[in-house]
Design a protein around this motif. Sequence first.
Motif, short mmCIF file in Angstrom:
data_model
loop_
_atom_site.label_atom_id
_atom_site.label_comp_id
_atom_site.label_asym_id
_atom_site.label_seq_id
_atom_site.Cartn_x
_atom_site.Cartn_y
_atom_site.Cartn_z
N GLU A 77 10.05 15.95 10.41
CA GLU A 77 10.03 15.70 8.96
C GLU A 77 9.89 14.22 8.66
O GLU A 77 9.16 13.83 7.75
CB GLU A 77 11.32 16.26 8.34
N ARG A 78 10.57 13.38 9.44
CA ARG A 78 10.46 11.93 9.25
C ARG A 78 9.07 11.43 9.62
O ARG A 78 8.52 10.54 8.96
CB ARG A 78 11.52 11.18 10.08
N LEU A 79 8.50 11.99 10.68
CA LEU A 79 7.13 11.63 11.04
C LEU A 79 6.16 11.94 9.91
O LEU A 79 5.33 11.12 9.53
CB LEU A 79 6.69 12.39 12.30
N ASP A 80 6.27 13.15 9.37
CA ASP A 80 5.36 13.59 8.31
C ASP A 80 5.53 12.75 7.05
O ASP A 80 4.55 12.44 6.36
CB ASP A 80 5.59 15.06 7.98
N LYS A 81 6.76 12.38 6.74
CA LYS A 81 7.04 11.68 5.48
C LYS A 81 6.81 10.17 5.58
O LYS A 81 6.30 9.55 4.63
CB LYS A 81 8.49 11.95 5.05
N GLU A 82 7.17 9.58 6.70
CA GLU A 82 7.20 8.12 6.79
C GLU A 82 5.98 7.49 7.48
O GLU A 82 5.67 6.33 7.24
CB GLU A 82 8.47 7.67 7.54
N THR A 83 5.33 8.22 8.35
CA THR A 83 4.27 7.61 9.16
C THR A 83 2.88 7.99 8.67
O THR A 83 2.70 8.95 7.94
CB THR A 83 4.42 8.00 10.65
N SER A 84 1.92 7.22 9.13
CA SER A 84 0.52 7.47 8.74
C SER A 84 -0.40 6.80 9.76
O SER A 84 0.02 5.98 10.56
CB SER A 84 0.25 6.90 7.34
N PHE A 85 -1.67 7.18 9.71
CA PHE A 85 -2.65 6.55 10.59
C PHE A 85 -4.01 6.54 9.91
O PHE A 85 -4.30 7.34 9.02
CB PHE A 85 -2.72 7.26 11.95
N SER A 86 -4.83 5.61 10.33
CA SER A 86 -6.20 5.53 9.83
C SER A 86 -7.12 5.28 11.02
O SER A 86 -6.72 4.68 12.03
CB SER A 86 -6.36 4.41 8.80
N ILE A 87 -8.36 5.75 10.90
CA ILE A 87 -9.30 5.65 12.02
C ILE A 87 -10.57 4.95 11.56
O ILE A 87 -11.14 5.28 10.51
CB ILE A 87 -9.66 7.05 12.56
N LYS A 88 -11.00 3.99 12.35
CA LYS A 88 -12.25 3.28 12.08
C LYS A 88 -13.12 3.38 13.32
O LYS A 88 -12.72 2.98 14.41
CB LYS A 88 -11.97 1.82 11.74
N MET A 89 -14.31 3.93 13.16
CA MET A 89 -15.23 4.07 14.28
C MET A 89 -16.03 2.79 14.46
O MET A 89 -16.46 2.16 13.49
CB MET A 89 -16.19 5.24 14.05
N LYS A 90 -16.18 2.38 15.72
CA LYS A 90 -16.98 1.20 16.03
C LYS A 90 -18.40 1.62 16.37
O LYS A 90 -18.62 2.68 16.97
CB LYS A 90 -16.35 0.43 17.19
N ASP A 91 -19.36 0.79 15.97
CA ASP A 91 -20.75 1.08 16.25
C ASP A 91 -20.98 1.14 17.76
O ASP A 91 -20.49 0.29 18.51
CB ASP A 91 -21.67 0.03 15.63
N SER A 92 -21.75 2.14 18.18
CA SER A 92 -22.03 2.27 19.60
C SER A 92 -23.39 2.92 19.79
O SER A 92 -23.74 3.88 19.09
CB SER A 92 -20.95 3.11 20.28
#
Length: 205
Positions: A77-92
């Motif tokens: 529950e704490r993971l879902d409420k407090e944490t987050s992530f974002s993804i950026k793809m690098k050109d390849s």
Amino acid sequence: MLAFIVVVLTGCAKNADPKDVATAFINNVIYDREKEAAEKYFYQLDAPSQADLVQDFSELFDISKEQAKELVAIYQERLDKETSFSIKMKDSNSNRQEAQVTIKGLDQTTFDQTIEQKTDEELVRWLKNKGYDTIEKLDDIDKISDEKQLNGILKELNAITDKDLNQFQFEALKKAFKNLKAAKKPKTIHLELERDKKEKNIGSL
């Protein structure tokens, strides 16, 4: 800031969006969700299950499986409420795609101190229930001048059982987990996504 490389070999369709694959990987490894996406993108993904976490918590904190299940639920529950992530793809231009994942996780820097503090608070609460209402913290015991009252408290403390101590710790753990907040500084993970030539994959973090 922490940065490290994880190579994820994928066995999904050629037209799969690398960002979707990276998202599915993080969601499965950290959040235990998007299982259908994992089945779509990976033949095998080495992600911890809820049962694994329960076993780990049970061994780490020396508590029962039922108690560990409750802690895992709070942790999730704490993971879902407090944490987050974002993804950026690098050109390849190669067959290998690189994803930069920025994760804001849980701040556990003071977790051990919080457990100790909450355990002391549970012991104080227990003493109050025994009728020693003047005690607000354990240090107050050393300030008691009434010999009869002091002996009574020491007698109660000596009578504490292992079962009592386990319950104190468990209640302290629950409160410590519930107090977990997002870390101030994010961490960075670099995922390298590469199709497995044998149409099989291994993903590990």
